[in-house]
Motif scaffolding. Structure first.
Motif, PDB file in Angstrom:
ATOM      1  N   VAL A  67      12.849   0.178  -4.867  1.00 19.84           N
ATOM      2  CA  VAL A  67      12.296   0.852  -6.048  1.00 19.84           C
ATOM      3  C   VAL A  67      11.653   2.178  -5.663  1.00 19.84           C
ATOM      4  CG1 VAL A  67      10.442   0.728  -7.768  1.00 19.84           C
ATOM      5  CG2 VAL A  67      11.965  -1.219  -7.426  1.00 19.84           C
ATOM      6  N   SER A  68      11.010   2.205  -4.508  1.00 22.24           N
ATOM      7  CA  SER A  68      10.305   3.414  -4.069  1.00 22.24           C
ATOM      8  C   SER A  68      11.205   4.360  -3.270  1.00 22.24           C
ATOM      9  CB  SER A  68       9.093   3.029  -3.220  1.00 22.24           C
ATOM     10  OG  SER A  68       8.232   2.185  -3.936  1.00 22.24           O
ATOM     11  N   GLY A  69      12.442   3.947  -3.020  1.00 24.52           N
ATOM     12  CA  GLY A  69      13.372   4.812  -2.299  1.00 24.52           C
ATOM     13  C   GLY A  69      13.097   4.926  -0.817  1.00 24.52           C
ATOM     14  N   LEU A  70      12.498   3.913  -0.224  1.00 21.39           N
ATOM     15  CA  LEU A  70      12.219   3.961   1.212  1.00 21.39           C
ATOM     16  C   LEU A  70      13.493   3.639   1.997  1.00 21.39           C
ATOM     17  CD1 LEU A  70       8.801   2.063   1.459  1.00 21.39           C
ATOM     18  CD2 LEU A  70       9.177   4.517   1.243  1.00 21.39           C
ATOM     19  N   SER A  71      13.728   4.393   3.045  1.00 21.79           N
ATOM     20  CA  SER A  71      14.878   4.110   3.909  1.00 21.79           C
ATOM     21  C   SER A  71      14.557   2.947   4.830  1.00 21.79           C
ATOM     22  CB  SER A  71      15.214   5.342   4.748  1.00 21.79           C
ATOM     23  OG  SER A  71      14.157   5.630   5.656  1.00 21.79           O
ATOM     24  N   ARG A  72      15.603   2.376   5.429  1.00 22.73           N
ATOM     25  CA  ARG A  72      15.397   1.266   6.355  1.00 22.73           C
ATOM     26  C   ARG A  72      14.569   1.713   7.555  1.00 22.73           C
ATOM     27  NH1 ARG A  72      21.495  -0.757   6.994  1.00 22.73           N
ATOM     28  NH2 ARG A  72      21.799   1.479   6.663  1.00 22.73           N
ATOM     29  N   GLU A  73      14.780   2.969   7.981  1.00 27.50           N
ATOM     30  CA  GLU A  73      14.012   3.481   9.121  1.00 27.50           C
ATOM     31  C   GLU A  73      12.524   3.583   8.782  1.00 27.50           C
ATOM     32  OE1 GLU A  73      16.770   4.805   7.939  1.00 27.50           O
ATOM     33  OE2 GLU A  73      18.176   4.373   9.588  1.00 27.50           O
ATOM     34  N   THR A  74      12.226   4.011   7.547  1.00 28.72           N
ATOM     35  CA  THR A  74      10.827   4.132   7.128  1.00 28.72           C
ATOM     36  C   THR A  74      10.155   2.771   7.048  1.00 28.72           C
ATOM     37  OG1 THR A  74      11.363   6.113   5.847  1.00 28.72           O
ATOM     38  CG2 THR A  74       9.288   5.015   5.338  1.00 28.72           C
ATOM     39  N   ILE A  75      10.863   1.786   6.479  1.00 27.32           N
ATOM     40  CA  ILE A  75      10.320   0.428   6.386  1.00 27.32           C
ATOM     41  C   ILE A  75      10.081  -0.140   7.782  1.00 27.32           C
ATOM     42  CG2 ILE A  75      10.848  -1.938   5.687  1.00 27.32           C
ATOM     43  CD1 ILE A  75      12.314  -0.782   3.276  1.00 27.32           C
ATOM     44  N   LEU A  76      11.013   0.104   8.708  1.00 26.65           N
ATOM     45  CA  LEU A  76      10.848  -0.355  10.084  1.00 26.65           C
ATOM     46  C   LEU A  76       9.619   0.286  10.712  1.00 26.65           C
ATOM     47  CD1 LEU A  76      11.843  -1.884  12.585  1.00 26.65           C
ATOM     48  CD2 LEU A  76      13.279   0.105  13.127  1.00 26.65           C
ATOM     49  N   ARG A  77       9.427   1.572  10.470  1.00 24.26           N
ATOM     50  CA  ARG A  77       8.276   2.278  11.048  1.00 24.26           C
ATOM     51  C   ARG A  77       6.971   1.711  10.488  1.00 24.26           C
ATOM     52  NH1 ARG A  77       5.584   6.702   9.166  1.00 24.26           N
ATOM     53  NH2 ARG A  77       7.256   7.199   7.692  1.00 24.26           N
ATOM     54  N   PHE A  78       6.920   1.493   9.177  1.00 31.25           N
ATOM     55  CA  PHE A  78       5.717   0.927   8.565  1.00 31.25           C
ATOM     56  C   PHE A  78       5.404  -0.460   9.129  1.00 31.25           C
ATOM     57  CE2 PHE A  78       6.289   3.514   4.405  1.00 31.25           C
ATOM     58  CZ  PHE A  78       5.638   4.583   4.983  1.00 31.25           C
ATOM     59  N   SER A  79       6.435  -1.310   9.233  1.00 27.60           N
ATOM     60  CA  SER A  79       6.211  -2.683   9.679  1.00 27.60           C
ATOM     61  C   SER A  79       5.844  -2.746  11.154  1.00 27.60           C
ATOM     62  CB  SER A  79       7.450  -3.546   9.410  1.00 27.60           C
ATOM     63  OG  SER A  79       8.588  -3.032  10.075  1.00 27.60           O
ATOM     64  N   ASN A  80       6.254  -1.730  11.933  1.00 22.50           N
ATOM     65  CA  ASN A  80       5.878  -1.689  13.349  1.00 22.50           C
ATOM     66  C   ASN A  80       4.460  -1.147  13.542  1.00 22.50           C
ATOM     67  OD1 ASN A  80       8.244  -2.759  14.365  1.00 22.50           O
ATOM     68  ND2 ASN A  80       9.225  -0.766  14.672  1.00 22.50           N
ATOM     69  N   GLU A  81       4.162  -0.029  12.873  1.00 22.39           N
ATOM     70  CA  GLU A  81       2.888   0.648  13.130  1.00 22.39           C
ATOM     71  C   GLU A  81       1.695  -0.137  12.582  1.00 22.39           C
ATOM     72  OE1 GLU A  81       2.490   3.805   9.400  1.00 22.39           O
ATOM     73  OE2 GLU A  81       3.375   4.482  11.285  1.00 22.39           O
ATOM     74  N   ALA A 113       0.823  -1.211   0.000  1.00 21.02           N
ATOM     75  CA  ALA A 113       0.000   0.000   0.000  1.00 21.02           C
ATOM     76  C   ALA A 113       0.856   1.259   0.000  1.00 21.02           C
ATOM     77  CB  ALA A 113      -0.929  -0.007   1.211  1.00 21.02           C
ATOM     78  N   GLU A 114       1.875   1.303   0.845  1.00 20.57           N
ATOM     79  CA  GLU A 114       2.679   2.523   0.997  1.00 20.57           C
ATOM     80  C   GLU A 114       3.569   2.799  -0.208  1.00 20.57           C
ATOM     81  OE1 GLU A 114       2.438   4.766   3.164  1.00 20.57           O
ATOM     82  OE2 GLU A 114       1.277   3.842   4.782  1.00 20.57           O
ATOM     83  N   THR A 115       4.030   1.759  -0.895  1.00 27.99           N
ATOM     84  CA  THR A 115       4.894   1.963  -2.062  1.00 27.99           C
ATOM     85  C   THR A 115       4.109   2.189  -3.339  1.00 27.99           C
ATOM     86  OG1 THR A 115       5.011  -0.424  -2.445  1.00 27.99           O
ATOM     87  CG2 THR A 115       6.744   0.553  -1.086  1.00 27.99           C
ATOM     88  N   GLY A 116       2.806   1.936  -3.294  1.00 29.13           N
ATOM     89  CA  GLY A 116       1.983   2.096  -4.487  1.00 29.13           C
ATOM     90  C   GLY A 116       1.812   0.815  -5.278  1.00 29.13           C
ATOM     91  N   GLY A 117       2.379  -0.299  -4.787  1.00 32.28           N
ATOM     92  CA  GLY A 117       2.223  -1.562  -5.496  1.00 32.28           C
ATOM     93  C   GLY A 117       0.775  -1.997  -5.583  1.00 32.28           C
ATOM     94  N   ALA A 118       0.024  -1.857  -4.477  1.00 34.72           N
ATOM     95  CA  ALA A 118      -1.391  -2.212  -4.485  1.00 34.72           C
ATOM     96  C   ALA A 118      -2.172  -1.298  -5.421  1.00 34.72           C
ATOM     97  CB  ALA A 118      -1.963  -2.132  -3.071  1.00 34.72           C
ATOM     98  N   ASP A 119      -1.797  -0.002  -5.472  1.00 35.69           N
ATOM     99  CA  ASP A 119      -2.451   0.928  -6.391  1.00 35.69           C
ATOM    100  C   ASP A 119      -2.196   0.535  -7.843  1.00 35.69           C
ATOM    101  OD1 ASP A 119      -3.563   3.817  -5.260  1.00 35.69           O
ATOM    102  OD2 ASP A 119      -2.344   2.713  -3.831  1.00 35.69           O
ATOM    103  N   GLN A 120      -0.966   0.093  -8.133  1.00 36.96           N
ATOM    104  CA  GLN A 120      -0.639  -0.296  -9.502  1.00 36.96           C
ATOM    105  C   GLN A 120      -1.473  -1.502  -9.935  1.00 36.96           C
ATOM    106  OE1 GLN A 120       0.198   0.223 -12.658  1.00 36.96           O
ATOM    107  NE2 GLN A 120       2.257   0.912 -12.067  1.00 36.96           N
ATOM    108  N   ILE A 121      -1.592  -2.505  -9.061  1.00 37.87           N
ATOM    109  CA  ILE A 121      -2.411  -3.672  -9.373  1.00 37.87           C
ATOM    110  C   ILE A 121      -3.873  -3.256  -9.533  1.00 37.87           C
ATOM    111  CG2 ILE A 121      -3.216  -5.915  -8.540  1.00 37.87           C
ATOM    112  CD1 ILE A 121      -0.573  -6.177  -7.010  1.00 37.87           C
ATOM    113  N   ALA A 122      -4.342  -2.377  -8.652  1.00 41.39           N
ATOM    114  CA  ALA A 122      -5.731  -1.919  -8.703  1.00 41.39           C
ATOM    115  C   ALA A 122      -6.020  -1.160 -10.001  1.00 41.39           C
ATOM    116  CB  ALA A 122      -6.030  -1.026  -7.500  1.00 41.39           C
ATOM    117  N   LEU A 123      -5.097  -0.287 -10.402  1.00 46.66           N
ATOM    118  CA  LEU A 123      -5.284   0.482 -11.644  1.00 46.66           C
ATOM    119  C   LEU A 123      -5.340  -0.447 -12.854  1.00 46.66           C
ATOM    120  CD1 LEU A 123      -2.876   3.485 -10.946  1.00 46.66           C
ATOM    121  CD2 LEU A 123      -5.357   3.620 -11.261  1.00 46.66           C
TER     122      LEU A 123
END
Length: 447
Positions: A287-301, A80-90
Motif C-alpha cells: 500500500v505504501s509502495g515500499l520496495s523489497r530492498e527497503t523492507i529488508l533494510r527496515f527489518s534489519n536495522e 511506524a515507517e508506513t504510517g500505520g501507527a500514525d493513522q491509528i494514533a490520529l
C-alpha cells in the motif's frame, strides 16, 4: 539452608545489583552475571554448576522472549515507517481526545492483553504509545504505564492465560466465573495502578531521554497518504486474533481434530507474530509502495537496538535460575508455608515470594497453585475463583532485575534504574496489593 538465611542472601543480592548498576555504573549485563554466579557460589553450588545454571536460565528465557521481541519490533517498525501507527494514533486522538489518551491506552491494553502474554502485548503496543506521545506532546510514561498495567493485570488475573488456566485446574475453579471476577476486579486495579498512579509518578520521575529503541518508532513517515485505519488495526491486531483462535480451539475441538491442530499452531506466540509480520510486509508495504530492498533494510536495522534488552532479559533469567538451582527459592517458599495465615494470604504470599525469587509471574502462579491446591481440596474454605485471582495478583508483585518486563520497561522508555524502580516496580506491587485487598473481603461473602 534456613529460610531466613536464604531470604537474606536473596535480598543482599538484589541490593548489590542496585548498587552496581545505579551507583557504580557498571554495565547491567555484567552486574547481573557477577551477582548471579556470586550468589550461587555463596549458596554452596560448585563452580561448574553455577556457570551452567546461569547459561541454562539465560537460554530458557531467551528461547521464549527473543523471537517475540525481534518479530514484534519488525512489526512495529513497518507500522511506524508506513504510517500505520500514525493513522491509528490520529484516529484514537480524535476519538478519545488528548486528555483521555491514557485511559484509552489502558482499555487497549486490557483488550489486547486478553489472549497474549505480557511481553507480546508490550512489543505490539509500545510503538503506538510512542507515536501517540510524539503527536500529542505527552510524556511517553503517561501513556505507557496505563497500557503496561492493563497488560499485566490481564496476564495475571484473567483467563485464558496459561498460568491462570493452570491455577483454575489446580483449584478446580469455574473458568467462566473466574473470567467474570477477573474482569470485575481487574479493571479498577488497572485504573488505579495505570492512569491514576501515572498522574502521581510521571511528574516526579524527572527527565527521561529517548533511546534508540524508541527513536526508530518516532520518525514521521515521509508520505502524504497513510494506510487506512482498518488496514492498520488489522495488521496490529492480527497476532491477537490468531492467539485468541488458538485458545478457542482448545475449548471447541479435541486435540486430535485438524481444526485444533491448525489453529493451535497458528496461535503459537512466535508463529502468530511471524504471520503478522509477513502480512505487514505485504499489506502495508504494498500500500505504501515500499520496495523489497527497503523492507529488508527496515527489518534489519530495527534489530540492532534490541540487542541490549535481549542480553539483559537473558541475564535476568540466569539470575532467576541460580536462585532455583541453588535451593534459595525453595527455602523462601518454605518460609511462607511456615507462616500460619489464611489460605488466600498464603497463596498470595507464596506467589509473591516465588516471583521475587524467579522473576517469572507464570512460574510463580504455577508453583503457588501447585502447593495450595491440595490444601484447598481438603478444606474448601474459600472461593477457588478468588484464590486464582489472588495467586495471579501476587505473581506480578515487586518486579525486579530478574524480570523480563522490568528491562523492557526500562530500555524502551529510556529510564534509569531508579526511575524504573519508582514507577514500574511500584505499579506491579500496586496490582499485587490491590488484588489481595479486594479479594480478601470478598472471600467473606463469596464461597
Amino acid at each position: 539452608m534456613t529460610p531466613l538465611l536464604a531470604t537474606g542472601l536473596t535480598a543482599a543480592a538484589i541490593l548489590l545489583l542496585v548498587t552496581l548498576i545505579g551507583w557504580v555504573r557498571l554495565n547491567p549485563f555484567i552486574s547481573l552475571f557477577i551477582v548471579s554466579v556470586g550468589l550461587a557460589l555463596v549458596a554452596g553450588m560448585p563452580t561448574e554448576k553455577a556457570i551452567a545454571s546461569f547459561e541454562a536460565g539465560m537460554g530458557h528465557v531467551l528461547g521464549h522472549v527473543a523471537g517475540v521481541i525481534a518479530l514484534g519490533t519488525m512489526l512495529g517498525k513497518i507500522l511506524a515507517e508506513t504510517g500505520g501507527a500514525d493513522q491509528i494514533a490520529l484516529t484514537l486522538s480524535r476519538l478519545a481526545g488528548k486528555k483521555r489518551l491514557n485511559w484509552a491506552m489502558m482499555v487497549i491494553g486490557l483488550l489486547v492483553g486478553l489472549p497474549v502474554f505480557y511481553e507480546v502485548g508490550f512489543v505490539l503496543l509500545i510503538p503506538l504509545a510512542i507515536v501517540l506521545s510524539r503527536r500529542n506532546d505527552l510524556p511517553l510514561p503517561m501513556l505507557a504505564f496505563p497500557m503496561a498495567a492493563a497488560l499485566s493485570v490481564t496476564h495475571a488475573m484473567v483467563p485464558p492465560h496459561p498460568a491462570t488456566l493452570l491455577a483454575i485446574s489446580a483449584y478446580h475453579a469455574n473458568t467462566a466465573h473466574t473470567l467474570f471476577w477477573g474482569i470485575i476486579i481487574g479493571t479498577p486495579i488497572a485504573a488505579i495502578a495505570g492512569p491514576l498512579y501515572a498522574y502521581v509518578i510521571v511528574p516526579r520521575l524527572g527527565a527521561i531521554s529517548p533511546t534508540a529503541l524508541s527513536d526508530q518508532f518516532s520518525r514521521r513517515p515521509e508520505r502524504e497518504h497513510l494506510p487506512s485505519f482498518t488496514l492498520s488495526c488489522l495488521t496490529l491486531l492480527m497476532p491477537v486474533v490468531l492467539m485468541l483462535g488458538g485458545a478457542l480451539a482448545e475449548m471447541l475441538w479435541p486435540a486430535t481434530a485438524w481444526q485444533h491442530k491448525v489453529l493451535h499452531f497458528l496461535g503459537n506466540t512466535d508463529v502468530a507474530l511471524l504471520v503478522a509480520t509477513l502480512m505487514s510486509f505485504w499489506l502495508l508495504g504494498s500500500v505504501s509502495g515500499l520496495s523489497r530492498e527497503t523492507i529488508l533494510r527496515f527489518s534489519n536495522e530495527c534489530l540492532a537496538p534490541t540487542a541490549t534488552i535481549m542480553l539483559l532479559i537473558g541475564a535476568g533469567g540466569g539470575f532467576g535460575q541460580e536462585l532455583m538451582d541453588s535451593g534459595l527459592s525453595h527455602s523462601i517458599t518454605d518460609l511462607a508455608l511456615g507462616a500460619h495465615v489464611p489460605l488466600l494470604v498464603l497463596a498470595w504470599l507464596l506467589a509473591l515470594l516465588v516471583r521475587i525469587a524467579t522473576g517469572s509471574a507464570t512460574v510463580a502462579t504455577t508453583t503457588a497453585s501447585g502447593i495450595v491446591g491440595p490444601i484447598l481440596a481438603s478444606s474448601h474454605s474459600v472461593s477457588p475463583e478468588l484464590l486464582v485471582l489472588v495467586t495471579g495478583a501476587g505473581s506480578v508483585g515487586l518486579s525486579l532485575m530478574n524480570d523480563a518486563g522490568f528491562w523492557q520497561m526500562k530500555e524502551y522508555l529510556g529510564m534509569n534504574l531508579s526511575q524504573t524502580l519508582k514507577s514500574w516496580t511500584v505499579i506491579e506491587s500496586l496490582i499485587a496489593v490491590l488484588g489481595l485487598a479486594i479479594c480478601l473481603p470478598l472471600s467473606w461473602i463469596i464461597h
